[in-house]
Design an enzyme around this catalytic site. Structure first.
Site, PDB file in Angstrom:
ATOM      1  N   GLU A  68       0.827  -1.211   0.000  1.00  0.00           N
ATOM      2  CA  GLU A  68       0.000   0.000   0.000  1.00  0.00           C
ATOM      3  C   GLU A  68       0.856   1.254   0.000  1.00  0.00           C
ATOM      4  O   GLU A  68       1.144   1.817   1.061  1.00  0.00           O
ATOM      5  CB  GLU A  68      -0.930   0.012   1.221  1.00  0.00           C
TER       6      GLU A  68
ATOM      7  N   GLU B 285      -6.303  -7.394  -0.602  1.00  0.00           N
ATOM      8  CA  GLU B 285      -6.552  -7.156   0.832  1.00  0.00           C
ATOM      9  C   GLU B 285      -7.850  -6.391   0.996  1.00  0.00           C
ATOM     10  O   GLU B 285      -8.062  -5.366   0.351  1.00  0.00           O
ATOM     11  CB  GLU B 285      -5.385  -6.361   1.451  1.00  0.00           C
TER      12      GLU B 285
END
Ligand code: DCB
Length: 517
Positions: free
Chosen positions: A355, A443
């Site tokens: 991320e 995710e």
């Protein structure tokens, strides 16, 4: 007030026209035998363009930004969203802006340029991004075809060269592209028609908007599916059949590695998982500060997933280190070693930057990082699927869509948390899918974005239905017994036992029930 009424009448007429224009017969000013006649008629029959209220098409009139973008949105099969002004095309323009087909300054959403003629260079950029986002042109070959190349602004090089390479534009009789001039409505029709033919969209139906693809049914493990490949936007198995992977993500391996052993992973397989994700934090006492031990636990987890005939994501879990460039050298060495180790192993997918966040940009940080790491992985394991994150914790897929990677078998990760993210982010997925970007939800959580709060099972259900309808694979955060709502297991669950319903948290019970259905 008067001005308002005066403005709204043509707007109303245009709206009516957009709604009913498709039933009109051929236009009075479009001769069948003209160079543009067949294209205009075909586009009109497909409901992609319309004419003026008086039955004319106005083939020689310059096409405005609003008109051009509206046609692009319809050709891409997208729905207009809420616009910022009352202009008839504000919604379509907003859709196009969000899809990344042009930048804010090129057609400001405040509307002052909506009705002005669009320049040829901007038109071609919007055309290529909306209809043929993967198309590229070789600079040396294509630039020679343009006598007035020096007139072209730098930001339009890529789409214009791609349009030349695809044969969509060819310049005037002198070989000039005239990038700053406008183009006629007839010319625009020809451009769209050529692009649609190349992108393989049928023009023979009156409903251009394709419904989302039906759910994909092929599941199963590695022995059944073999090497994965990306075809269009869909993950497919070795035979080229669409496939969906679903499973759990570990929590940080440095903290909860015990839930990434053989028994824990097998427990998820029993509920239907064919995927496991190994989240190897880089910072926060992860790989960077303790490489040998963390790597060993990661390799054990990957091997445990393989032993269960599951696909497994090797996740370089950047988080507090929001810029993938920070540990680029370590990442390169790590992936080099792993891709070598698993070079003959179709089970392993490589997620190269969990991320990105903070002040990172796709163009300056993430894309060059991805290009390097993909090269490293592919030189060892040429067929491996690589997953790439984007800014704002892997939510900025629309920015990646503006400048996609050219390597094959790459997917873009989208991460969501059901208590924080909803309709807007789902809409973004549809926009980038329409632009040709393959998406993998590596995710997601039933909680808020901080891993706690909720759980938000209604919202999570909406999300999973949406992903199912589009054949998108997912991994849920996370398989551990931490006292936070996103954790799938109740506190003190044994990692080495077979789990029953009493071991699953509210989130875990929900997620496990969706693995197989
Ligand atoms: C992501 C991260 C993941 C993080 C979860 C939940 O971060 F990839 O590492 O996991 O989403 O926040 C959490 C754990 C906690 C742990 C914490 C720090 O559940 O137990 O203490 O990591 O290691 C996101 C995702 C989205 C957003 C923000 C974050 N967002 N974030 O949209 O704002 O700040 O971590």
């Amino acid at each position: 007030m008067k001005k308002h009424i005066w403005l709204s009448l043509p707007a109303l007429a245009l709206c009516l026209l957009l709604a009913f224009g498709t039933s009109a017969a051929a236009f009075s000013d479009v001769p069948a035998g003209s160079w543009y006649g067949p294209a205009v008629t075909e586009m009109e029959r497909a409901g992609l363009i319309s004419g003026y209220p008086d039955g004319r098409f106005g083939p020689r009139d310059p096409i405005s930004a609003a008109q051009f973008v509206s046609v692009a949105v319809r050709c891409a099969g997208l729905q207009p969203v809420q616009g910022q002004t009352g202009h008839w095309a504000a919604g379509a323009l907003q859709t196009a802006l969000q899809a990344g087909w042009y930048d804010w300054d090129e057609i400001p959403p405040t509307g002052e340029r909506f009705d002005q003629p669009i320049s040829r260079q901007l038109a071609v950029k919007i055309l290529m991004r909306s209809q043929l986002p993967q198309a590229r042109g070789d600079y040396i070959t294509e630039s020679q075809k343009m006598r007035d190349l020096s007139q072209l602004d730098g930001r339009y090089y890529e789409p214009v060269l791609a349009a030349y390479a695809a044969g969509i534009v060819s310049g005037d009789s002198l070989g000039n592209f005239n990038p700053k001039s406008g183009l006629s409505r007839a010319e625009a029709c020809i451009l769209f028609q050529k692009a649609l033919k190349l992108s393989g969209h049928s023009q023979n139906t009156s409903t251009p908007a394709p419904e989302p693809q039906p759910a994909v049914t092929v599941r199963g493990g590695v022995s059944e599916n073999g090497w994965l490949q990306v075809i269009g936007t869909q993950l497919c198995n070795e035979k080229g059949e669409a496939v969906v992977l679903r499973g759990l993500s570990s929590h940080g391996m440095q903290w909860y590695g015990q839930f990434a052993g053989r028994q824990s992973i097998q427990n998820t397989a029993r509920y239907g998982a064919n995927l496991f994700r190994v989240a190897m934090y880089t910072a926060e006492n992860g790989y960077i500060s303790n490489p040998a031990a963390v790597k060993q636990s990661v390799v054990q987890a990957v091997d445990a997933a393989i032993a269960n005939d599951m696909y497994v994501i090797l996740d370089w879990h950047i988080l507090s280190d929001g810029n993938p460039m920070t540990y680029r050298n370590q990442a390169d060495a790590f992936f080099s070693e792993m891709a070598e180790r698993y070079r003959d192993q179709p089970a392993v997918l490589y997620e190269i930057c969990n991320e990105p966040n903070g002040g990172v940009t796709w163009e300056a940080n993430i894309k060059p990082y991805a290009q390097q790491i993909i090269r490293t992985i592919r030189s060892r394991s040429p067929r491996a699927v690589v997953l790439v994150g984007s800014g704002t914790w892997s939510q900025d897929i629309h920015l990646a869509a503006q400048s996609p990677l050219t390597e094959k078998n790459v997917m873009y990760t989208l991460h969501f948390y059901a208590g924080t993210h909803g309709t807007d982010l789902r809409q973004r997925i549809d926009q980038v899918l329409a632009a040709g970007l393959p998406i993998f939800v590596s995710e997601w959580g039933t909680s808020r974005a901080d891993g706690s709060g909720g759980v938000f099972l209604t919202e999570a259900g909406q999300w999973l239905d949406f992903l199912d309808q589009r054949g998108i694979s997912w991994a849920n955060w996370s398989l551990c017994d931490k006292n936070e709502t996103s954790a799938a297991l109740r506190p003190s669950t044994s990692p080495n036992a077979v789990w029953g319903p009493e071991d699953l948290s509210q989130s875990g019970a929900f997620v496990f029930s969706r693995l197989s259905s």
